[in-house]
Design a protein around this motif. Structure first.
Motif, PDB file in Angstrom:
ATOM      1  N   GLN A   1     135.949  89.873   0.219  1.00  0.00           N
ATOM      2  CA  GLN A   1     136.119  90.947   1.073  1.00  0.00           C
ATOM      3  C   GLN A   1     137.246  91.778   1.041  1.00  0.00           C
ATOM      4  O   GLN A   1     138.331  91.145   1.066  1.00  0.00           O
ATOM      5  N   ILE A   2     137.273  92.945   0.604  1.00  0.00           N
ATOM      6  CA  ILE A   2     138.572  93.908   0.649  1.00  0.00           C
ATOM      7  C   ILE A   2     139.144  93.888   1.977  1.00  0.00           C
ATOM      8  O   ILE A   2     138.367  94.520   2.979  1.00  0.00           O
TER       9      ILE A   2
ATOM     10  N   ASN B   1     153.773  90.021  -9.166  1.00  0.00           N
ATOM     11  CA  ASN B   1     154.540  90.450  -8.085  1.00  0.00           C
ATOM     12  C   ASN B   1     155.944  90.731  -8.643  1.00  0.00           C
ATOM     13  O   ASN B   1     156.319  91.581  -7.805  1.00  0.00           O
ATOM     14  N   LEU B   2     156.496  90.185  -9.162  1.00  0.00           N
ATOM     15  CA  LEU B   2     157.915  90.457  -9.804  1.00  0.00           C
ATOM     16  C   LEU B   2     157.799  91.686 -10.270  1.00  0.00           C
ATOM     17  O   LEU B   2     158.918  92.518 -10.180  1.00  0.00           O
TER      18      LEU B   2
ATOM     19  N   VAL C   1     147.716  91.260  -1.957  1.00  0.00           N
ATOM     20  CA  VAL C   1     147.814  91.823  -3.298  1.00  0.00           C
ATOM     21  C   VAL C   1     146.354  92.365  -3.565  1.00  0.00           C
ATOM     22  O   VAL C   1     145.274  91.509  -3.451  1.00  0.00           O
ATOM     23  N   ASP C   2     146.251  93.628  -3.849  1.00  0.00           N
ATOM     24  CA  ASP C   2     145.103  94.347  -4.403  1.00  0.00           C
ATOM     25  C   ASP C   2     144.015  94.075  -3.368  1.00  0.00           C
ATOM     26  O   ASP C   2     142.840  93.599  -3.765  1.00  0.00           O
ATOM     27  N   GLY C   3     144.302  94.121  -2.065  1.00  0.00           N
ATOM     28  CA  GLY C   3     143.040  94.144  -1.090  1.00  0.00           C
ATOM     29  C   GLY C   3     142.825  92.755  -0.508  1.00  0.00           C
ATOM     30  O   GLY C   3     141.788  92.736   0.080  1.00  0.00           O
TER      31      GLY C   3
ATOM     32  N   VAL D   1     154.569  90.817  -0.174  1.00  0.00           N
ATOM     33  CA  VAL D   1     155.007  89.423  -0.890  1.00  0.00           C
ATOM     34  C   VAL D   1     155.968  88.826  -0.317  1.00  0.00           C
ATOM     35  O   VAL D   1     156.636  89.076   0.761  1.00  0.00           O
ATOM     36  N   VAL D   2     156.077  87.380  -0.373  1.00  0.00           N
ATOM     37  CA  VAL D   2     157.112  86.486   0.068  1.00  0.00           C
ATOM     38  C   VAL D   2     157.710  85.779  -0.961  1.00  0.00           C
ATOM     39  O   VAL D   2     157.282  84.699  -1.419  1.00  0.00           O
ATOM     40  N   PRO D   3     158.760  86.377  -1.554  1.00  0.00           N
ATOM     41  CA  PRO D   3     159.286  85.726  -2.564  1.00  0.00           C
ATOM     42  C   PRO D   3     159.911  84.393  -2.459  1.00  0.00           C
ATOM     43  O   PRO D   3     160.376  84.233  -1.007  1.00  0.00           O
TER      44      PRO D   3
END
Length: 187
Positions: free
Chosen positions: A7-8, A123-124, A29-31, A76-78
């Motif tokens: 599911q988006i 992600n980077l 990331v991307d939906g 994102v969570v680095p």
């Protein structure tokens, strides 16, 4: 990483998830909502040591573990976000705003055994594309550090080759020194 059903989602819906700040961290990331793997001992040792080393070698930057950075349609969570003090927004009391809505200056990821390298690299690269000045991916199984910087080819560091750091971080460190932190002397 565990991906959600196909599911988006919108980023706004993702940021309202009640379990969003649970551990391990969730990223958007991307939906899709994707959960990072739970860190293991080697990961935690490297994360702790890097936080300490970078913080103790710069007055211009702070290192923050597991900080959610939401920007350019991604959240994102680095493992470690290195951020210039002057980029941290403060409220009327002089305290930092809770939500960081920019790319960190330096994003550091430590690859876990069950983590997909391409997801981490993606992600980077997203961070670099949107203002991050340096990205590191540490691979504890390979004893290597893959670095990313704007307008530069990625580089792999092993052994005693000096690692690239941000200007204003006065730290001389090699991949060999980083991974030596994993050797535990049990005398």
């Amino acid at each position: 990483m565990t991906a959600s059903p196909t599911q988006i989602l919108t980023i706004e819906d993702f940021l309202k998830f009640p379990y969003l700040e649970g551990s391990p961290a969730w990223e958007y990331v991307d939906g899709a909502a994707i959960q990072k793997p739970m860190p293991k001992l080697r990961h935690s040792i490297l994360q702790k040591r890097l936080l300490t080393e970078i913080d103790s070698h710069s007055e211009s930057y702070t290192t923050l573990p597991e900080l959610r950075c939401t920007f350019a349609g991604r959240s994102v969570v680095p493992d470690i976000a290195v951020i210039s003090w002057n980029r941290i927004q403060v409220n009327g009391l002089g305290e930092p705003e809770d939500n960081f809505i920019e790319a960190p200056d330096w994003s550091i990821e430590i690859l876990s055994p069950d983590q997909k390298a391409n997801r981490v690299i993606d992600n980077l690269l997203h961070c670099i594309k949107h203002g991050c000045r340096l990205g590191w991916m540490l691979d504890p199984d390979d004893y290597s550090v893959l670095t990313f910087a704007p307008h530069e080819e990625p580089k792999v560091y092993r052994g005693d080759c000096q690692l690239q750091v941000l200007e204003g971080v006065y730290l001389e460190l090699t991949a060999q020194q980083v991974f030596a932190w994993l050797k535990i002397d049990k005398r």
